[in-house]
Design an enzyme around this catalytic site. Sequence first.
Site: not given
Ligand code: 9MG
Length: 299
Positions: A236, A270
């Site tokens: 990010k 994630r």
């Molecule tokens: C779809 N998406 C993109 N970034 C995310 C994040 O940090 N958390 C979750 N739950 N979905 C995300």
Amino acid sequence: MSLQKTQSLNRIPKRLVTRHGTVVMERRTALMGVLNVTPDSFYDGGRRFAPEQAIAGGVELAAAGADIIDIGGESTRPGARAVSEEEELERVLPVIRGLRQAVSIPISIDTYKANVAREALDAGADIVNDISALRFDSAMAALVAEEKVPVVLMHMQGTPRTMQMDPYYSDVLLEVKNFLAAQIRLARESGIAPEKIIIDPGIGFGKTLQHNLCLVNRLSELSSLGHPLLVGASRKAFIGKILNVTPDERMEGSLAAAVAAVLSGAAIIRAHDVKETRRAVTVADAIRYAVGDGAESHG
Ligand code: 9MG
């Protein structure tokens, strides 16, 4: 650690039961691999847009050690164009159907639209990852309750189109915590079982660099809400801001953020780079769950 803190940590479910298996979060951090079927996502947009490529990408994520594969058909990067329900379904359904035949791990559908979630669940998805935490579609809470599937409730200030324009909080941790508490209440009142709820501070969704750093640093303060914490920091912009690098160059920064989140109490990470994240997180877990004074260690 205070007795109160230990009690609230012990209350957090350590297993997430889905239609295709149980995600274990007991003394280990689970990994959610990212599979974007979009032409415009900030890192992997366009890489796996054709269904066959996307399915092969999902198989790779599972082989690399993902516990869950998160499939999204609409980019949620700042300023991204919203797509219609029909377009989103056209992108994700063939991939969910194909992957369901190819892997045995749970699949989550990254959508805030109830109709997309319903069709994705019918096609073989197991979890709803709702970046709006049930706010953008009033039918979502009832659907999740009726289908008895796990749901991710994520915090976001604004919408993907507006969220990075001028994010402001007087106390980011408190405001995210209060928001998540309110959405947990809404979920419970809608009939969603507590053991099906995962919460997420929404790194990068309506937050400045300082907001993101504060949330990862103080993540453990969200544990008292009593639900597993999911953190998505992978590749990010805040990592790019610290290191002054493009998304392609953010792997090491992403691993550092994942380790920091694990040591702050994350239950699920994630990530785009599952193999590398699995290795980093396995070491972080060994440190997190180390016991005693080290006298019996093997060095
Ligand atoms: C779809 N998406 C993109 N970034 C995310 C994040 O940090 N958390 C979750 N739950 N979905 C995300």
